[in-house]
Design a protein around this motif. Structure first.
Motif, PDB file in Angstrom:
ATOM      1  N   GLY A 120      15.515   2.515 -14.841  1.00 48.99           N
ATOM      2  CA  GLY A 120      15.635   3.221 -16.109  1.00 48.99           C
ATOM      3  C   GLY A 120      14.633   2.821 -17.171  1.00 48.99           C
ATOM      4  N   ARG A 121      13.706   1.891 -16.849  1.00 46.96           N
ATOM      5  CA  ARG A 121      12.785   1.374 -17.866  1.00 46.96           C
ATOM      6  C   ARG A 121      11.321   1.410 -17.476  1.00 46.96           C
ATOM      7  NH1 ARG A 121      15.232  -4.202 -17.592  1.00 46.96           N
ATOM      8  NH2 ARG A 121      13.067  -4.484 -17.126  1.00 46.96           N
ATOM      9  N   THR A 122      11.008   1.454 -16.188  1.00 45.74           N
ATOM     10  CA  THR A 122       9.634   1.194 -15.767  1.00 45.74           C
ATOM     11  C   THR A 122       9.032   2.307 -14.916  1.00 45.74           C
ATOM     12  OG1 THR A 122      10.358   0.086 -13.748  1.00 45.74           O
ATOM     13  CG2 THR A 122      10.068  -1.301 -15.705  1.00 45.74           C
ATOM     14  N   GLN A 123       7.716   2.179 -14.728  1.00 45.65           N
ATOM     15  CA  GLN A 123       6.968   2.940 -13.738  1.00 45.65           C
ATOM     16  C   GLN A 123       6.072   1.927 -13.014  1.00 45.65           C
ATOM     17  OE1 GLN A 123       4.802   6.088 -15.686  1.00 45.65           O
ATOM     18  NE2 GLN A 123       6.600   7.380 -15.863  1.00 45.65           N
ATOM     19  N   TYR A 124       5.724   2.258 -11.762  1.00 39.15           N
ATOM     20  CA  TYR A 124       4.812   1.395 -11.009  1.00 39.15           C
ATOM     21  C   TYR A 124       3.384   1.609 -11.500  1.00 39.15           C
ATOM     22  CZ  TYR A 124       8.373   0.232  -7.585  1.00 39.15           C
ATOM     23  OH  TYR A 124       9.493  -0.238  -6.973  1.00 39.15           O
ATOM     24  N   ARG A 125       2.639   0.522 -11.571  1.00 40.90           N
ATOM     25  CA  ARG A 125       1.204   0.568 -11.821  1.00 40.90           C
ATOM     26  C   ARG A 125       0.532   0.556 -10.458  1.00 40.90           C
ATOM     27  NH1 ARG A 125       1.767  -3.429 -15.170  1.00 40.90           N
ATOM     28  NH2 ARG A 125       0.996  -4.950 -13.698  1.00 40.90           N
ATOM     29  N   ILE A 126      -0.245   1.593 -10.139  1.00 39.23           N
ATOM     30  CA  ILE A 126      -0.897   1.682  -8.841  1.00 39.23           C
ATOM     31  C   ILE A 126      -2.395   1.501  -9.017  1.00 39.23           C
ATOM     32  CG2 ILE A 126      -1.239   3.103  -6.776  1.00 39.23           C
ATOM     33  CD1 ILE A 126       1.701   2.292  -7.313  1.00 39.23           C
ATOM     34  N   ASN A 127      -2.938   0.513  -8.315  1.00 45.56           N
ATOM     35  CA  ASN A 127      -4.373   0.230  -8.329  1.00 45.56           C
ATOM     36  C   ASN A 127      -5.028   1.150  -7.306  1.00 45.56           C
ATOM     37  OD1 ASN A 127      -6.938  -0.755  -7.839  1.00 45.56           O
ATOM     38  ND2 ASN A 127      -6.320  -2.896  -7.913  1.00 45.56           N
ATOM     39  N   ILE A 128      -5.837   2.106  -7.779  1.00 49.94           N
ATOM     40  CA  ILE A 128      -6.489   3.046  -6.864  1.00 49.94           C
ATOM     41  C   ILE A 128      -7.989   2.805  -6.765  1.00 49.94           C
ATOM     42  CG2 ILE A 128      -4.738   4.833  -7.114  1.00 49.94           C
ATOM     43  CD1 ILE A 128      -6.718   6.265  -9.008  1.00 49.94           C
TER      44      ILE A 128
ATOM     45  N   LYS B  38       0.847  -1.191   0.000  1.00 46.86           N
ATOM     46  CA  LYS B  38       0.000   0.000   0.000  1.00 46.86           C
ATOM     47  C   LYS B  38       0.885   1.244   0.000  1.00 46.86           C
ATOM     48  CE  LYS B  38      -4.229   1.886   1.784  1.00 46.86           C
ATOM     49  NZ  LYS B  38      -5.316   1.759   2.726  1.00 46.86           N
ATOM     50  N   VAL B  39       0.570   2.165  -0.915  1.00 47.09           N
ATOM     51  CA  VAL B  39       1.369   3.373  -1.088  1.00 47.09           C
ATOM     52  C   VAL B  39       0.463   4.608  -1.178  1.00 47.09           C
ATOM     53  CG1 VAL B  39       3.326   2.219  -2.217  1.00 47.09           C
ATOM     54  CG2 VAL B  39       1.406   3.034  -3.598  1.00 47.09           C
ATOM     55  N   ARG B  40       1.078   5.772  -0.981  1.00 50.38           N
ATOM     56  CA  ARG B  40       0.385   7.049  -1.142  1.00 50.38           C
ATOM     57  C   ARG B  40       1.242   7.938  -2.043  1.00 50.38           C
ATOM     58  NH1 ARG B  40      -0.466   9.866   4.224  1.00 50.38           N
ATOM     59  NH2 ARG B  40      -2.007   8.218   4.456  1.00 50.38           N
ATOM     60  N   HIS B  41       0.598   8.632  -2.954  1.00 51.12           N
ATOM     61  CA  HIS B  41       1.314   9.576  -3.816  1.00 51.12           C
ATOM     62  C   HIS B  41       1.714  10.779  -2.977  1.00 51.12           C
ATOM     63  CE1 HIS B  41       2.112  12.442  -7.037  1.00 51.12           C
ATOM     64  NE2 HIS B  41       2.321  11.378  -7.801  1.00 51.12           N
ATOM     65  N   ARG B  42       2.969  11.181  -3.041  1.00 52.06           N
ATOM     66  CA  ARG B  42       3.499  12.270  -2.209  1.00 52.06           C
ATOM     67  C   ARG B  42       2.725  13.573  -2.353  1.00 52.06           C
ATOM     68  NH1 ARG B  42       9.505  12.443  -0.615  1.00 52.06           N
ATOM     69  NH2 ARG B  42      10.271  10.420  -1.216  1.00 52.06           N
ATOM     70  N   SER B  43       2.495  14.012  -3.572  1.00 58.08           N
ATOM     71  CA  SER B  43       1.875  15.326  -3.754  1.00 58.08           C
ATOM     72  C   SER B  43       0.374  15.270  -3.982  1.00 58.08           C
ATOM     73  CB  SER B  43       2.549  16.077  -4.908  1.00 58.08           C
ATOM     74  OG  SER B  43       2.437  15.331  -6.101  1.00 58.08           O
ATOM     75  N   ASP B  44      -0.128  14.234  -4.659  1.00 55.14           N
ATOM     76  CA  ASP B  44      -1.557  14.163  -4.961  1.00 55.14           C
ATOM     77  C   ASP B  44      -2.372  13.518  -3.839  1.00 55.14           C
ATOM     78  OD1 ASP B  44      -0.965  15.383  -7.336  1.00 55.14           O
ATOM     79  OD2 ASP B  44      -1.033  13.542  -8.522  1.00 55.14           O
ATOM     80  N   GLY B  45      -1.731  12.753  -2.973  1.00 52.49           N
ATOM     81  CA  GLY B  45      -2.377  12.196  -1.796  1.00 52.49           C
ATOM     82  C   GLY B  45      -3.232  10.964  -1.988  1.00 52.49           C
ATOM     83  N   TYR B  46      -3.430  10.491  -3.223  1.00 51.13           N
ATOM     84  CA  TYR B  46      -4.256   9.293  -3.395  1.00 51.13           C
ATOM     85  C   TYR B  46      -3.492   8.064  -2.911  1.00 51.13           C
ATOM     86  CZ  TYR B  46      -1.614   8.823  -7.738  1.00 51.13           C
ATOM     87  OH  TYR B  46      -0.611   8.730  -8.656  1.00 51.13           O
ATOM     88  N   GLU B  47      -4.265   7.055  -2.483  1.00 48.58           N
ATOM     89  CA  GLU B  47      -3.681   5.810  -1.995  1.00 48.58           C
ATOM     90  C   GLU B  47      -4.101   4.659  -2.877  1.00 48.58           C
ATOM     91  OE1 GLU B  47      -4.600   5.207   2.146  1.00 48.58           O
ATOM     92  OE2 GLU B  47      -3.617   7.087   2.717  1.00 48.58           O
ATOM     93  N   GLY B  48      -3.264   3.642  -2.914  1.00 47.76           N
ATOM     94  CA  GLY B  48      -3.567   2.447  -3.676  1.00 47.76           C
ATOM     95  C   GLY B  48      -2.532   1.380  -3.400  1.00 47.76           C
ATOM     96  N   TYR B  49      -2.598   0.314  -4.166  1.00 45.57           N
ATOM     97  CA  TYR B  49      -1.681  -0.811  -4.023  1.00 45.57           C
ATOM     98  C   TYR B  49      -0.834  -0.966  -5.276  1.00 45.57           C
ATOM     99  CZ  TYR B  49      -4.322  -2.251   0.055  1.00 45.57           C
ATOM    100  OH  TYR B  49      -4.910  -2.285   1.290  1.00 45.57           O
ATOM    101  N   VAL B  50       0.445  -1.306  -5.089  1.00 42.55           N
ATOM    102  CA  VAL B  50       1.314  -1.589  -6.232  1.00 42.55           C
ATOM    103  C   VAL B  50       0.741  -2.811  -6.943  1.00 42.55           C
ATOM    104  CG1 VAL B  50       3.628  -2.303  -6.952  1.00 42.55           C
ATOM    105  CG2 VAL B  50       3.354  -0.604  -5.127  1.00 42.55           C
ATOM    106  N   ASP B  51       0.559  -2.660  -8.250  1.00 44.84           N
ATOM    107  CA  ASP B  51      -0.065  -3.706  -9.067  1.00 44.84           C
ATOM    108  C   ASP B  51       0.848  -4.104 -10.219  1.00 44.84           C
ATOM    109  OD1 ASP B  51      -2.108  -5.423  -9.929  1.00 44.84           O
ATOM    110  OD2 ASP B  51      -2.993  -3.881 -11.197  1.00 44.84           O
ATOM    111  N   GLY B  52       2.151  -3.993 -10.013  1.00 41.78           N
ATOM    112  CA  GLY B  52       3.094  -4.395 -11.038  1.00 41.78           C
ATOM    113  C   GLY B  52       3.864  -3.227 -11.608  1.00 41.78           C
ATOM    114  N   LEU B  53       4.610  -3.521 -12.659  1.00 34.71           N
ATOM    115  CA  LEU B  53       5.418  -2.526 -13.362  1.00 34.71           C
ATOM    116  C   LEU B  53       4.978  -2.460 -14.810  1.00 34.71           C
ATOM    117  CD1 LEU B  53       8.994  -3.503 -12.117  1.00 34.71           C
ATOM    118  CD2 LEU B  53       7.639  -1.546 -11.374  1.00 34.71           C
ATOM    119  N   THR B  54       5.120  -1.289 -15.396  1.00 31.85           N
ATOM    120  CA  THR B  54       4.876  -1.112 -16.826  1.00 31.85           C
ATOM    121  C   THR B  54       6.134  -0.518 -17.437  1.00 31.85           C
ATOM    122  OG1 THR B  54       2.509  -0.785 -16.525  1.00 31.85           O
ATOM    123  CG2 THR B  54       3.471   0.113 -18.537  1.00 31.85           C
TER     124      THR B  54
END
Length: 112
Positions: free
Chosen positions: A51-59, A23-39
């Motif tokens: 250097g290749r990915t971003q986290y996919r967050i299930n909100i 479970k994570v929270r976005h630092r500036s936007d404040g929404y919460e969700g769960y890490v759901d993999g990488l894209t």
């Protein structure tokens, strides 16, 4: 005489990925969700330390957002253990220890 190539010593720590279900929270936007993999990201400047990915967050139900690691805070329970979807305390203890070895203390915050 043969020449030996000297390779510079690397002191950088390997990238530690935030596990799926954390479970994570976005630092500036404040929404919460769960890490759901990488894209894997083909274009754009912001990426995870690999250097290749971003986290996919299930909100929510079918809502997913792409976020880079530096924008995420890791949520903990009142005992300081990382919050994870459907994981036993022993596994959460292991992940908490692993993530504390990779991230500064200010990246961990208690859940509301």
């Amino acid at each position: 005489m043969s020449e030996r190539k000297q390779t510079p010593a690397t002191t950088a720590k390997p990238w530690v990925r935030i596990p799926d279900g954390t479970k994570v929270r976005h630092r500036s936007d404040g929404y919460e969700g769960y890490v759901d993999g990488l894209t894997e990201i083909v274009t754009g400047p912001r990426r995870n330390p690999d250097g290749r990915t971003q986290y996919r967050i299930n909100i929510g139900e079918s809502d997913r957002l792409l976020v880079v690691e530096e924008d995420l805070l890791i949520l903990t329970d009142k005992e300081g253990l990382v919050l994870m979807a459907k994981q036993k305390v022993e596994y959460r203890c292991h992940i908490t220890e692993q993530l504390h070895g990779a991230f500064a203390n200010d990246r961990f915050i208690a859940s509301r």
